[in-house]
Design a protein around this motif. Structure first.
Motif, PDB file in Angstrom:
ATOM      1  N   GLN A 136     -25.737  19.611  58.550  1.00  6.12           N
ATOM      2  CA  GLN A 136     -26.440  18.378  58.780  1.00  6.12           C
ATOM      3  C   GLN A 136     -27.071  18.123  57.944  1.00  6.12           C
ATOM      4  OE1 GLN A 136     -26.184  17.691  61.557  1.00  6.12           O
ATOM      5  NE2 GLN A 136     -27.529  15.722  62.521  1.00  6.12           N
ATOM      6  N   ASP A 137     -28.258  18.557  57.230  1.00  6.10           N
ATOM      7  CA  ASP A 137     -29.647  18.189  56.431  1.00  6.10           C
ATOM      8  C   ASP A 137     -29.854  18.865  54.764  1.00  6.10           C
ATOM      9  OD1 ASP A 137     -32.184  18.043  55.827  1.00  6.10           O
ATOM     10  OD2 ASP A 137     -32.637  18.091  57.772  1.00  6.10           O
ATOM     11  N   ARG A 138     -29.603  18.434  54.183  1.00  8.97           N
ATOM     12  CA  ARG A 138     -30.179  18.559  52.965  1.00  8.97           C
ATOM     13  C   ARG A 138     -31.440  17.729  52.613  1.00  8.97           C
ATOM     14  NH1 ARG A 138     -25.540  20.407  49.839  1.00  8.97           N
ATOM     15  NH2 ARG A 138     -23.917  20.899  50.552  1.00  8.97           N
ATOM     16  N   ALA A 139     -32.398  17.588  53.003  1.00  7.24           N
ATOM     17  CA  ALA A 139     -33.647  17.532  53.235  1.00  7.24           C
ATOM     18  C   ALA A 139     -34.808  18.546  52.349  1.00  7.24           C
ATOM     19  CB  ALA A 139     -34.618  16.753  54.415  1.00  7.24           C
ATOM     20  N   VAL A 140     -34.323  19.344  53.694  1.00  7.31           N
ATOM     21  CA  VAL A 140     -34.865  20.845  53.668  1.00  7.31           C
ATOM     22  C   VAL A 140     -33.793  22.082  53.298  1.00  7.31           C
ATOM     23  CG1 VAL A 140     -36.771  20.526  54.974  1.00  7.31           C
ATOM     24  CG2 VAL A 140     -35.512  21.087  55.753  1.00  7.31           C
ATOM     25  N   VAL A 141     -34.634  22.916  53.192  1.00 11.62           N
ATOM     26  CA  VAL A 141     -33.639  24.130  53.086  1.00 11.62           C
ATOM     27  C   VAL A 141     -34.524  26.051  53.455  1.00 11.62           C
ATOM     28  CG1 VAL A 141     -32.616  25.756  51.434  1.00 11.62           C
ATOM     29  CG2 VAL A 141     -33.162  23.765  50.552  1.00 11.62           C
ATOM     30  N   PRO A 142     -33.857  26.169  54.404  1.00  7.39           N
ATOM     31  CA  PRO A 142     -34.094  27.487  55.885  1.00  7.39           C
ATOM     32  C   PRO A 142     -34.138  28.792  54.909  1.00  7.39           C
ATOM     33  CG  PRO A 142     -32.349  26.628  56.460  1.00  7.39           C
ATOM     34  CD  PRO A 142     -32.236  25.850  55.150  1.00  7.39           C
ATOM     35  N   SER A 143     -34.756  29.590  54.519  1.00 12.17           N
ATOM     36  CA  SER A 143     -34.040  30.846  54.555  1.00 12.17           C
ATOM     37  C   SER A 143     -35.271  31.807  55.583  1.00 12.17           C
ATOM     38  CB  SER A 143     -34.957  30.976  53.275  1.00 12.17           C
ATOM     39  OG  SER A 143     -36.450  30.996  52.831  1.00 12.17           O
ATOM     40  N   LEU A 144     -34.782  33.194  56.155  1.00 18.37           N
ATOM     41  CA  LEU A 144     -35.339  33.955  56.866  1.00 18.37           C
ATOM     42  C   LEU A 144     -35.679  35.179  56.386  1.00 18.37           C
ATOM     43  CD1 LEU A 144     -36.432  34.595  60.185  1.00 18.37           C
ATOM     44  CD2 LEU A 144     -33.656  35.199  60.163  1.00 18.37           C
ATOM     45  N   THR A 145     -36.688  36.200  56.216  1.00 14.72           N
ATOM     46  CA  THR A 145     -37.194  37.748  55.220  1.00 14.72           C
ATOM     47  C   THR A 145     -37.573  38.076  56.740  1.00 14.72           C
ATOM     48  OG1 THR A 145     -39.234  36.663  54.409  1.00 14.72           O
ATOM     49  CG2 THR A 145     -36.885  36.408  52.971  1.00 14.72           C
ATOM     50  N   ILE A 146     -38.115  39.435  56.749  1.00 14.23           N
ATOM     51  CA  ILE A 146     -38.883  40.397  57.268  1.00 14.23           C
ATOM     52  C   ILE A 146     -39.270  41.224  56.727  1.00 14.23           C
ATOM     53  CG2 ILE A 146     -38.339  41.546  59.560  1.00 14.23           C
ATOM     54  CD1 ILE A 146     -35.343  40.477  60.098  1.00 14.23           C
ATOM     55  N   SER A 147     -40.140  41.583  56.899  1.00 14.82           N
ATOM     56  CA  SER A 147     -40.983  42.095  56.555  1.00 14.82           C
ATOM     57  C   SER A 147     -42.436  43.356  56.971  1.00 14.82           C
ATOM     58  CB  SER A 147     -41.619  42.039  55.205  1.00 14.82           C
ATOM     59  OG  SER A 147     -42.680  42.978  54.740  1.00 14.82           O
ATOM     60  N   ASP A 148     -42.165  45.107  57.013  1.00  9.40           N
ATOM     61  CA  ASP A 148     -43.247  45.260  58.602  1.00  9.40           C
ATOM     62  C   ASP A 148     -43.570  44.709  59.483  1.00  9.40           C
ATOM     63  OD1 ASP A 148     -43.631  46.715  55.745  1.00  9.40           O
ATOM     64  OD2 ASP A 148     -45.456  45.450  55.374  1.00  9.40           O
ATOM     65  N   GLY A 149     -41.604  44.587  59.844  1.00  9.88           N
ATOM     66  CA  GLY A 149     -41.854  43.926  61.747  1.00  9.88           C
ATOM     67  C   GLY A 149     -42.607  42.463  61.879  1.00  9.88           C
ATOM     68  N   THR A 150     -42.419  41.908  60.839  1.00  7.82           N
ATOM     69  CA  THR A 150     -43.161  40.643  60.808  1.00  7.82           C
ATOM     70  C   THR A 150     -42.224  39.318  60.260  1.00  7.82           C
ATOM     71  OG1 THR A 150     -44.784  40.594  60.230  1.00  7.82           O
ATOM     72  CG2 THR A 150     -44.853  38.827  60.139  1.00  7.82           C
ATOM     73  N   ALA A 151     -41.394  38.421  61.032  1.00  8.67           N
ATOM     74  CA  ALA A 151     -40.288  37.608  60.790  1.00  8.67           C
ATOM     75  C   ALA A 151     -41.223  36.196  59.854  1.00  8.67           C
ATOM     76  CB  ALA A 151     -39.770  37.065  61.487  1.00  8.67           C
ATOM     77  N   LEU A 152     -40.101  36.011  59.105  1.00  9.84           N
ATOM     78  CA  LEU A 152     -40.949  34.988  58.132  1.00  9.84           C
ATOM     79  C   LEU A 152     -40.008  33.592  58.136  1.00  9.84           C
ATOM     80  CD1 LEU A 152     -42.351  36.422  55.103  1.00  9.84           C
ATOM     81  CD2 LEU A 152     -44.112  35.489  57.410  1.00  9.84           C
ATOM     82  N   LEU A 153     -40.387  33.022  58.860  1.00  7.78           N
ATOM     83  CA  LEU A 153     -38.472  31.013  58.312  1.00  7.78           C
ATOM     84  C   LEU A 153     -39.408  30.167  57.845  1.00  7.78           C
ATOM     85  CD1 LEU A 153     -36.520  30.819  59.291  1.00  7.78           C
ATOM     86  CD2 LEU A 153     -37.526  29.529  60.848  1.00  7.78           C
ATOM     87  N   THR A 154     -39.164  30.088  56.277  1.00  7.00           N
ATOM     88  CA  THR A 154     -39.865  29.255  55.766  1.00  7.00           C
ATOM     89  C   THR A 154     -39.026  28.118  55.018  1.00  7.00           C
ATOM     90  OG1 THR A 154     -40.407  31.438  54.272  1.00  7.00           O
ATOM     91  CG2 THR A 154     -39.813  29.520  52.848  1.00  7.00           C
ATOM     92  N   TYR A 155     -40.082  27.274  54.951  1.00  7.95           N
ATOM     93  CA  TYR A 155     -38.470  26.263  54.598  1.00  7.95           C
ATOM     94  C   TYR A 155     -39.129  25.483  53.013  1.00  7.95           C
ATOM     95  CZ  TYR A 155     -36.938  25.368  59.142  1.00  7.95           C
ATOM     96  OH  TYR A 155     -35.838  25.052  60.436  1.00  7.95           O
ATOM     97  N   ALA A 156     -38.524  24.936  52.114  1.00  7.80           N
ATOM     98  CA  ALA A 156     -38.670  24.771  51.013  1.00  7.80           C
ATOM     99  C   ALA A 156     -37.655  23.334  50.820  1.00  7.80           C
ATOM    100  CB  ALA A 156     -37.631  25.115  49.881  1.00  7.80           C
ATOM    101  N   THR A 157     -38.486  22.301  50.468  1.00  4.05           N
ATOM    102  CA  THR A 157     -37.971  20.616  50.409  1.00  4.05           C
ATOM    103  C   THR A 157     -37.212  20.374  49.028  1.00  4.05           C
ATOM    104  OG1 THR A 157     -40.200  20.159  50.993  1.00  4.05           O
ATOM    105  CG2 THR A 157     -38.741  18.804  50.176  1.00  4.05           C
ATOM    106  N   TYR A 158     -35.654  19.955  49.863  1.00  3.85           N
ATOM    107  CA  TYR A 158     -34.624  20.196  48.360  1.00  3.85           C
ATOM    108  C   TYR A 158     -34.896  20.052  47.265  1.00  3.85           C
ATOM    109  CZ  TYR A 158     -29.780  19.977  46.857  1.00  3.85           C
ATOM    110  OH  TYR A 158     -28.907  19.863  45.726  1.00  3.85           O
ATOM    111  N   GLN A 159     -35.392  18.436  47.902  1.00  7.62           N
ATOM    112  CA  GLN A 159     -35.978  17.312  46.004  1.00  7.62           C
ATOM    113  C   GLN A 159     -37.461  17.383  46.444  1.00  7.62           C
ATOM    114  OE1 GLN A 159     -34.034  13.728  46.305  1.00  7.62           O
ATOM    115  NE2 GLN A 159     -32.029  14.740  45.893  1.00  7.62           N
TER     116      GLN A 159
END
Length: 364
Positions: A136-159
């Protein structure tokens, strides 16, 4: 309206979206360098909230205003980048991207958003977002990580070199908070939100929408929330509709049009600042042998090391220009053992030290 004003419609909490046709949507993957309007369709009504006619700005960015009638319109990322730059200048609003994201619902993500609505749990929905947003979207790239009971949903700008990368990340974080409130309930709030940009003079617009602390000058654009929220059930999810959507997405992925080097760049953008990214690990994530990956890259005229350095250079430029993060911290984020090694690498890439490069951009 002043630059720190928030249009009234942007302050309305998202409602659960109405049902949408399941089998409507794109039939092929997006070509590199292009995106569906999706979230950015809301640029036009956001401009109107400032009393501006969106058509002249859209044309100045090289786009046809009629494209904004349909969120599935495909446009070049470079044109979107120009449009955000024009919108910030025209409205004198440094958080224009956040206002765009605030207006947006989960259905702005098209088929991916509908799959999220019919996922079994919030965790399943976010994993569907990470796996399929590139359709749908190649402007941002998401990633999901979990550490010590905390979730991190991170976005990187594709360009990352785009002049409006921070606006696009703000829009992504803005709509993601709306999505989480759709999936978890309107009272949901993150623990905090990290933003890779210098602190604004007035951060009230961020605090008001996120309803959580906004921390600036961070390395990533990240939504931080309790990992237990991933186990929440999605109310109203339909297993049959989910299966139909998964099948359609699978068919889209098997169609021609996606380039392996483009997918690899996407992975590297999300992982270089938080993971070790050996060629073997990337090949595993792409479900292929290391030698197969090397052959594909050779065919595109670039080696794995050169590609990773290219992405490191992109990330370094973004952090140097948009934040006040210390050089030692940037070096560590890019897996350099010390700041001097990062400085030598950056000088090879740009002909300047990172300190000089940052000072010139900040002065400009």
């Amino acid at each position: 309206m002043t630059k720190n004003s928030v249009p009234p419609s942007a302050r309305v909490s998202p409602e659960t979206p109405p049902p949408a046709p399941i089998l409507a949507g794109p039939k092929r993957t997006l070509p590199p360098g292009s995106i569906h309007l999706g979230v950015s369709k809301e640029i036009a009504p956001t401009l109107r909230e400032f009393g501006l006619d969106p058509a002249p700005l859209i044309r100045a960015a090289g786009l046809d205003p009629r494209l904004f009638d349909d969120g599935m319109s495909v446009i070049p990322f470079a044109a979107l980048d120009r449009l955000y730059t024009l919108c910030v200048a025209g409205t004198n609003c440094p958080h224009f991207g956040l206002l765009v994201g605030q207006r947006t619902t989960i259905l702005s993500l098209g088929m991916v958003g509908r799959l999220m609505l019919h996922s079994d749990t919030v965790g399943d929905a976010l994993r569907a977002l990470v796996a399929n947003l590139s359709l749908q979207d190649r402007a941002v790239v998401p990633s999901l990580t979990i550490s010590d009971g905390t979730a991190l949903l991170t976005y990187a700008t594709y360009q990352a070199e785009g002049t409006s990368a921070e606006q696009i990340r703000d829009a992504a974080l803005g709509v993601t908070v709306n999505i989480m409130r759709t999936l978890c309930g309107s009272n949901w709030n993150p623990v905090e939100v990290l933003l890779p940009k210098a602190a604004p003079v007035d951060a009230e617009a961020y605090r008001r929408h996120f309803r959580a602390p906004a921390r600036f000058n961070q390395e990533t654009a990240t939504l931080v929330f309790p990992a237990r929220d991933l186990d929440l059930r999605v109310a109203g999810a339909d297993p049959l509709l989910r299966a139909l959507l998964e099948e359609q997405i699978s068919q889209m992925r098997s169609s021609p049009g996606a380039e392996l080097s483009d997918d690899l760049r996407r992975l590297l953008r999300t992982r270089l600042t938080s993971h070790r990214c050996s060629a073997d690990e990337m090949a595993h994530l792409l479900s292929m042998h290391r030698r197969t990956l090397s052959r594909h890259l050779q065919g595109s005229g670039i080696g794995y090391r050169a590609l990773t350095n290219e992405i490191r250079f992109e990330i370094a430029r973004q952090l140097l220009e948009d934040t006040d993060v210390p050089l030692s911290q940037i070096a560590a984020a890019l897996s350099y053992s010390e700041a001097s090694a990062f400085t030598r690498a950056f000088r090879r890439w740009s002909g300047e030290t990172p300190s000089t490069w940052r000072a010139e951009r900040h002065a400009a």
